[in-house]
Design a protein around this motif. Structure first.
Motif, PDB file in Angstrom:
ATOM      1  N   SER A 434       0.814  -1.216   0.000  1.00 32.55           N
ATOM      2  CA  SER A 434       0.000   0.000   0.000  1.00 32.55           C
ATOM      3  C   SER A 434       0.849   1.267   0.000  1.00 32.55           C
ATOM      4  N   SER A 435       2.143   1.158   0.317  1.00 30.62           N
ATOM      5  CA  SER A 435       3.012   2.334   0.377  1.00 30.62           C
ATOM      6  C   SER A 435       3.777   2.570  -0.915  1.00 30.62           C
ATOM      7  N   LEU A 436       3.543   1.748  -1.933  1.00 34.73           N
ATOM      8  CA  LEU A 436       4.293   1.818  -3.178  1.00 34.73           C
ATOM      9  C   LEU A 436       3.394   2.280  -4.332  1.00 34.73           C
ATOM     10  N   PRO A 437       3.985   2.919  -5.344  1.00 32.62           N
ATOM     11  CA  PRO A 437       3.185   3.343  -6.495  1.00 32.62           C
ATOM     12  C   PRO A 437       2.438   2.201  -7.176  1.00 32.62           C
ATOM     13  N   CYS A 438       2.995   0.978  -7.124  1.00 37.04           N
ATOM     14  CA  CYS A 438       2.302  -0.136  -7.784  1.00 37.04           C
ATOM     15  C   CYS A 438       1.040  -0.552  -7.045  1.00 37.04           C
ATOM     16  N   ALA A 439       0.699   0.136  -5.945  1.00 41.60           N
ATOM     17  CA  ALA A 439      -0.592  -0.105  -5.302  1.00 41.60           C
ATOM     18  C   ALA A 439      -1.748   0.257  -6.230  1.00 41.60           C
ATOM     19  N   ASP A 440      -1.453   0.978  -7.327  1.00 48.61           N
ATOM     20  CA  ASP A 440      -2.498   1.226  -8.330  1.00 48.61           C
ATOM     21  C   ASP A 440      -3.105  -0.083  -8.815  1.00 48.61           C
ATOM     22  N   ALA A 441      -2.272  -1.130  -8.869  1.00 48.27           N
ATOM     23  CA  ALA A 441      -2.783  -2.433  -9.308  1.00 48.27           C
ATOM     24  C   ALA A 441      -3.806  -2.985  -8.330  1.00 48.27           C
ATOM     25  N   VAL A 442      -3.661  -2.626  -7.056  1.00 48.87           N
ATOM     26  CA  VAL A 442      -4.619  -3.060  -6.040  1.00 48.87           C
ATOM     27  C   VAL A 442      -5.970  -2.418  -6.302  1.00 48.87           C
ATOM     28  N   VAL A 443      -5.953  -1.123  -6.581  1.00 46.79           N
ATOM     29  CA  VAL A 443      -7.196  -0.412  -6.854  1.00 46.79           C
ATOM     30  C   VAL A 443      -7.869  -0.992  -8.093  1.00 46.79           C
ATOM     31  N   THR A 444      -7.084  -1.237  -9.131  1.00 47.43           N
ATOM     32  CA  THR A 444      -7.629  -1.839 -10.348  1.00 47.43           C
ATOM     33  C   THR A 444      -8.242  -3.201 -10.061  1.00 47.43           C
ATOM     34  N   PHE A 445      -7.567  -3.996  -9.230  1.00 42.98           N
ATOM     35  CA  PHE A 445      -8.056  -5.328  -8.905  1.00 42.98           C
ATOM     36  C   PHE A 445      -9.424  -5.261  -8.237  1.00 42.98           C
ATOM     37  N   PHE A 446      -9.577  -4.419  -7.219  1.00 38.37           N
ATOM     38  CA  PHE A 446     -10.857  -4.361  -6.520  1.00 38.37           C
ATOM     39  C   PHE A 446     -11.952  -3.721  -7.372  1.00 38.37           C
ATOM     40  N   ASP A 447     -11.583  -2.879  -8.335  1.00 40.65           N
ATOM     41  CA  ASP A 447     -12.582  -2.264  -9.206  1.00 40.65           C
ATOM     42  C   ASP A 447     -12.998  -3.169 -10.364  1.00 40.65           C
ATOM     43  N   THR A 448     -12.081  -4.041 -10.815  1.00 42.61           N
ATOM     44  CA  THR A 448     -12.341  -4.816 -12.040  1.00 42.61           C
ATOM     45  C   THR A 448     -12.200  -6.321 -11.876  1.00 42.61           C
ATOM     46  N   SER A 449     -11.671  -6.795 -10.739  1.00 46.56           N
ATOM     47  CA  SER A 449     -11.362  -8.213 -10.492  1.00 46.56           C
ATOM     48  C   SER A 449     -10.177  -8.697 -11.318  1.00 46.56           C
ATOM     49  N   ARG A 450      -9.442  -7.785 -11.971  1.00 45.01           N
ATOM     50  CA  ARG A 450      -8.323  -8.181 -12.816  1.00 45.01           C
ATOM     51  C   ARG A 450      -7.057  -8.341 -11.980  1.00 45.01           C
ATOM     52  N   THR A 451      -6.488  -9.556 -11.956  1.00 51.52           N
ATOM     53  CA  THR A 451      -5.278  -9.841 -11.194  1.00 51.52           C
ATOM     54  C   THR A 451      -4.042  -9.554 -12.045  1.00 51.52           C
ATOM     55  N   THR A 452      -2.870  -9.617 -11.399  1.00 51.44           N
ATOM     56  CA  THR A 452      -1.618  -9.401 -12.102  1.00 51.44           C
ATOM     57  C   THR A 452      -0.530 -10.301 -11.532  1.00 51.44           C
ATOM     58  N   SER A 453       0.402 -10.703 -12.375  1.00 51.56           N
ATOM     59  CA  SER A 453       1.585 -11.454 -11.943  1.00 51.56           C
ATOM     60  C   SER A 453       2.850 -10.639 -12.185  1.00 51.56           C
ATOM     61  N   ALA A 454       2.713  -9.341 -12.271  1.00 51.11           N
ATOM     62  CA  ALA A 454       3.844  -8.466 -12.570  1.00 51.11           C
ATOM     63  C   ALA A 454       4.768  -8.318 -11.357  1.00 51.11           C
ATOM     64  N   SER A 455       5.974  -7.842 -11.625  1.00 52.74           N
ATOM     65  CA  SER A 455       6.901  -7.457 -10.560  1.00 52.74           C
ATOM     66  C   SER A 455       6.672  -5.993 -10.211  1.00 52.74           C
ATOM     67  N   CYS A 456       7.014  -5.665  -8.985  1.00 55.00           N
ATOM     68  CA  CYS A 456       6.821  -4.302  -8.487  1.00 55.00           C
ATOM     69  C   CYS A 456       8.099  -3.856  -7.811  1.00 55.00           C
ATOM     70  N   ALA A 457       8.616  -2.698  -8.203  1.00 59.50           N
ATOM     71  CA  ALA A 457       9.836  -2.176  -7.602  1.00 59.50           C
ATOM     72  C   ALA A 457       9.540  -1.653  -6.192  1.00 59.50           C
ATOM     73  N   GLY A 458      10.368  -2.058  -5.244  1.00 58.37           N
ATOM     74  CA  GLY A 458      10.239  -1.529  -3.896  1.00 58.37           C
ATOM     75  C   GLY A 458      11.007  -0.234  -3.735  1.00 58.37           C
ATOM     76  N   ALA A 459      10.943   0.341  -2.558  1.00 54.96           N
ATOM     77  CA  ALA A 459      11.703   1.550  -2.289  1.00 54.96           C
ATOM     78  C   ALA A 459      13.201   1.238  -2.357  1.00 54.96           C
ATOM     79  N   PRO A 460      14.027   2.139  -2.886  1.00 53.87           N
ATOM     80  CA  PRO A 460      15.455   1.867  -2.975  1.00 53.87           C
ATOM     81  C   PRO A 460      16.113   1.815  -1.596  1.00 53.87           C
ATOM     82  N   VAL A 461      17.228   1.078  -1.506  1.00 50.25           N
ATOM     83  CA  VAL A 461      17.975   1.025  -0.256  1.00 50.25           C
ATOM     84  C   VAL A 461      18.650   2.385  -0.044  1.00 50.25           C
TER      85      VAL A 461
END
Length: 464
Positions: A434-461
């Motif tokens: 929820s703290s990462l930009p790829c949380a957009d995929a979460v919103v899409t999932f709950f709005d459309t039921s569309r899942t993803t198997s993509a990778s998501c970049a975490g915060a840099p060290v």
């Protein structure tokens, strides 16, 4: 009607009954601002509403004693399509503030079309928090007799609470809380609910989906638990991941030798850090397998200790009781009960201690970190293991490649058991989606039921 007087000490089955009539009604719930009814709530929060949902103490006796489950809600800001229930994990963790946390995160778009609903699981926070004093065995004890003494004190305290509240403790299980979740669904008037679970909350989600798949809209599980609960295996898995983190940390320090002066290669830095640990013991060892976001600060502290300085030590937190408690409550006994009621792990100290010695031999840095297995020494109730099944409702998993709390292998095993698509997050941060930009995929999932198997970049060290 005020509900601030619902919380009473949990003494007997009769004491589990509310002090005033329950607020749930056939046409819904009686919602009030949490800030007006829950002690410790942020008085500036004018969005989050609270209510109580009565549930059976024991679902085998639905007409028997009841307890109240505290529920929170932030209403959808746009055209509403449903509700998403949430749990942050633990077990033992309060969930009432999770809707506010999610609403303010990169996943905040969930609140456009969905009510965001949190709750305190039974035995936690405002939901009949068990007033059991907890002896919590420290994971860093190296002397066997001191460890035995601590385990025996904890076991005695646990037995006392079980004997005082046998029906309540016996019903502290994941299936029971999943049934509480379904009572919340019914009270909300929803045929189907969305669900967002983190950490132990992923096990709760898997259990709910196994029991009530027809009532699941979409389900997201972040930082996933294994499909079979065994606290021995949990300690092994977390320690192995922690040992890997130590070597990654040493390699990172080596890249910045001009700053920290521990060596220019991973083996050289690892040797230097282990030598420092030999001099200073647990103080240093507790800094060697921490999240990446802490590496710069920890490396600075380790260099200071080497040069004669003093480390910074944090302060512990406390849990609360009932509506007169705290909105960020954590109940250690509830955690112990849920784990030990469901883990077929050893109950005797000698076996647990030998497992610890074996683990420390295999994993010299992180092998001593594990403490879940210790919690169940002397636990008096028989284990009732998890039983998860696949379903047909839309399921999205999120696993973190380098995380030591819920290692990525657990997410892979859970997907094998219950299905779903796995998003891979390239970080080591527990529940960070929820703290990462790829949380957009979460919103899409709950709005459309569309899942993803993509990778998501975490915060840099962070750099030094």
């Amino acid at each position: 009607m005020s509900i601030t007087r619902f919380a009473v000490p949990l003494l007997t089955a009769a004491a589990l009954l509310p002090a005033v009539p329950a607020v749930a009604a056939a046409d819904g719930l009686s919602w009030q601002l949490c800030a007006t009814v829950a002690k410790g709530w942020d008085p500036g929060d004018h969005r989050t509403e609270c209510a109580l949902v009565p549930v059976p103490l024991d679902y085998a006796d639905p007409g028997g004693p009841k307890i109240d489950i505290a529920v929170s809600r932030i209403r959808a800001t746009g055209p509403r399509t449903g509700a998403i229930l949430m749990n942050p994990g633990g077990p033992g963790q309060s969930g009432l503030t999770m809707p506010g946390s999610i609403a303010g995160s990169h996943a905040g778009g969930l609140g456009v079309h969905h009510d965001l609903v949190g709750f305190d699981p039974r035995g936690v926070g405002y939901s009949a928090d068990l007033p059991c004093p907890t002896e919590f065995p420290e994971p860093g004890i190296t002397d066997k007799e001191k460890a035995r003494e601590a385990a025996e004190r904890a076991a005695a305290a646990n037995r006392e609470c079980v004997e005082a509240h046998p029906a309540f403790v016996r019903n502290l299980t994941t299936p029971t809380i999943a049934r509480d979740l379904d009572r919340i669904r019914v009270a909300l008037g929803e045929d189907k609910i969305g669900y967002y679970g983190v950490s132990w909350g992923t096990a709760l989600g898997a259990q709910y989906r196994s029991l009530f798949d027809d009532h699941v809209g979409e389900m997201l599980l972040d930082s996933v638990m294994p499909p079979d609960l065994n606290v021995t295996a949990m300690d092994d898995g977390q320690a192995t991941a922690g040992e890997n983190t130590f070597h990654d940390f040493a390699a990172w320090i080596a890249r910045y030798d001009a700053v920290y002066r521990f060596g220019t290669t991973e083996p050289a830095v690892a040797k230097a850090l282990l030598g420092l640990r030999d001099e200073h013991g647990a103080t240093v060892n507790d800094m060697l397998a921490n999240p990446r976001r802490e590496w710069a600060g920890l490396a600075k502290q380790l260099a200071a200790i080497r040069d004669g300085g003093t480390p910074v030590v944090g302060k512990p937190t406390r849990a609360g009781l009932g509506w007169d408690g705290e909105p960020y409550a954590f109940n250690h006994f509830q955690q112990t009960a849920l784990l030990c009621n469901e883990s077929p792990s050893p109950r005797d100290f000698e076996t647990v201690w030998q497992h610890r010695l074996d683990r420390m031999k295999r994993l010299p840095v992180a092998g001593g970190y594990g403490f879940y297995e210790q919690l169940c020494v002397g636990w008096p109730l028989a284990a009732r293991p998890w039983s998860f099944e696949n379903g047909t409702s839309p399921l999205q998993l999120a696993g973190h490649l380098y995380e030591p709390v819920t290692p990525i292998g657990w997410a892979l095993a859970m997907r094998q058991r219950i299905g779903g698509a796995l998003m891979t997050i390239e970080d080591d941060v527990h529940g960070s989606l929820s703290s990462l930009p790829c949380a957009d995929a979460v919103v899409t999932f709950f709005d459309t039921s569309r899942t993803t198997s993509a990778s998501c970049a975490g915060a840099p060290v962070p750099a030094p």
